[in-house]
Enzyme design. Structure first.
Site, PDB file in Angstrom:
ATOM      1  N   CYS A  86      -1.239   6.843   0.366  1.00 13.82           N
ATOM      2  CA  CYS A  86      -1.982   6.512   1.586  1.00 13.82           C
ATOM      3  C   CYS A  86      -1.816   7.603   2.651  1.00 13.82           C
ATOM      4  O   CYS A  86      -2.358   8.685   2.499  1.00 13.82           O
ATOM      5  CB  CYS A  86      -1.548   5.133   2.092  1.00 13.82           C
ATOM      6  SG  CYS A  86      -2.681   4.467   3.314  1.00 13.82           S
ATOM      7  N   HIS A 203      -1.633   1.380  -2.626  1.00 11.89           N
ATOM      8  CA  HIS A 203      -0.174   1.331  -2.477  1.00 11.89           C
ATOM      9  C   HIS A 203       0.503   0.754  -3.719  1.00 11.89           C
ATOM     10  O   HIS A 203       0.661  -0.474  -3.796  1.00 11.89           O
ATOM     11  CB  HIS A 203       0.188   0.445  -1.283  1.00 11.89           C
ATOM     12  CG  HIS A 203      -0.102   1.062   0.046  1.00 11.89           C
ATOM     13  ND1 HIS A 203       0.839   1.778   0.735  1.00 11.89           N
ATOM     14  CD2 HIS A 203      -1.228   1.089   0.798  1.00 11.89           C
ATOM     15  CE1 HIS A 203       0.316   2.205   1.873  1.00 11.89           C
ATOM     16  NE2 HIS A 203      -0.946   1.802   1.933  1.00 11.89           N
ATOM     17  N   GLU A 205       3.561   0.654  -4.396  1.00  8.40           N
ATOM     18  CA  GLU A 205       4.823  -0.015  -4.019  1.00  8.40           C
ATOM     19  C   GLU A 205       4.586  -1.444  -3.547  1.00  8.40           C
ATOM     20  O   GLU A 205       5.506  -2.235  -3.468  1.00  8.40           O
ATOM     21  CB  GLU A 205       5.582   0.816  -2.981  1.00  8.40           C
ATOM     22  CG  GLU A 205       5.132   0.655  -1.534  1.00  8.40           C
ATOM     23  CD  GLU A 205       3.847   1.404  -1.210  1.00  8.40           C
ATOM     24  OE1 GLU A 205       3.218   1.956  -2.125  1.00  8.40           O
ATOM     25  OE2 GLU A 205       3.474   1.407  -0.020  1.00  8.40           O
TER      26      GLU A 205
END
Lengths: 257, 81
Positions: A86, A203, A205
């Protein structure tokens, strides 16, 4: 393997990324403070998501002048593995480590939603744990994710298989609706020509634990671990881990802005 | 010396913000507005430089930092000498 998560003023996915690398993927992980030009001998540098320097001037434009970025550049140029998520992707573009630029999303809205991305090239350090054509469900959260590159550069990216992920629908079809931010060629993630630097807007994560709705993000982290272990000659390629190790506490944040 | 630098998207790059402003102006009845391109203005104050030095420094600043040359172009003018 040892991972380093860079912390800029305004990073806000640093802890999430650290948590996933350390507690979910079971890797040694350290924070790297933007003011200290020291990569602490890591095998991989991750530039996390967030709003470094408040997105002033342009997203990622100021972070590239941080002392640590000179080291990240050297590390990348020497073949070191770098992942930008990002805002990290935006920083890599502004720093010239990846080609192209980001424009405001086509609908001028901040988009925060799960999206589907398709693995276009699985012969990379960032996607080898997945299959070509595999659809991953991973969330996005950005204002400036509308990827732009001039036509000759786009042709080059296509020719060199540098486009690793494209926005698609749940079935893996590339549609205009699925390309939520308006990126050219539906680009969600791309790597440099050498294949050691990848930027992606989604993302991973935030999609690495079942409780969060998707574990598809692990494919990216596991691929990087596979690549690094193979490079170090320590272990054979293995599949995505599904067991979850015990959570160890995260270290306190270092330094002040 | 004061310099004004205008940064805007290249003509080949889509400007959704400019388009939205144009549409709003159309809604208000300004049908003659054909196109709007949105950009940024920087007013930079320089110290102890003459015109020729400014002519060297300003394009460098604009190219390296203020504009992203992949998507943006810039123009500049001295507004106070």
């Amino acid at each position: 393997m040892k991972f380093g998560v860079v912390v800029f003023p305004g990073s806000n996915c640093d802890y999430d990324t650290f948590h996933v690398l350390q507690n979910v993927m079971g890797q040694e992980t350290v924070f790297l403070w933007h003011k200290e030009p020291d990569l602490k001998n890591v095998d991989c540098v991750v530039l996390p998501g967030g709003f470094s320097y408040g997105d002033y001037l342009r997203s990622g434009a100021i972070a590239r002048f941080s002392p640590i970025m000179a080291e990240v550049k050297k590390f990348a140029q020497a073949g070191g593995l770098v992942l930008g998520i990002c805002n990290g992707f935006q920083i890599l573009l502004e720093a010239g480590l990846l080609p192209g630029a980001m424009l405001r999303n086509k609908n001028l809205k901040f988009l925060c939603q799960p999206v589907y991305i398709r693995i276009e090239n699985n012969k990379t350090a960032f996607s080898n744990a997945g299959k070509k054509g595999q659809v991953l469900k991973i969330p996005i959260a950005h204002f400036d994710g509308n990827y732009y590159a001039p036509p000759d550069l786009l042709a080059e990216l296509e020719k060199n298989n540098q486009i690793v992920f494209r926005y698609c629908d749940a079935e893996g079809q590339l549609t205009e609706e699925a390309n939520v931010n308006g990126s050219l060629h539906s680009i969600a993630g791309l790597m440099n020509r050498e294949g050691n630097v990848l930027g992606m807007m989604p993302h991973p994560e935030r999609a690495a634990e079942k409780i969060l709705g998707s574990e598809d993000g692990k494919v990216i982290f596991q691929s990087m671990i596979n690549y690094l272990e193979k490079k170090a000659g320590t272990r054979k390629k293995k599949k995505v881990v599904t067991t979850r190790p015990a959570i160890s506490p995260l270290p306190p944040l270092i330094g002040t802005c | 010396m004061k310099v004004r630098i205008l940064v805007s998207l290249k003509p080949s790059v889509l400007d959704p913000q400019g388009q939205t402003v144009r549409n709003a102006l159309h809604t208000l009845g300004y049908k003659s507005v054909k196109d709007v391109r949105q950009g940024k203005v920087f007013e930079v104050e320089l110290e102890d430089v003459d015109r020729s030095e400014a002519e060297k420094i300003i394009p460098e600043i604009a190219d390296k930092v203020l504009a992203n040359p992949i998507i943006e172009k810039f123009t500049w003018e001295i507004i106070e000498s």
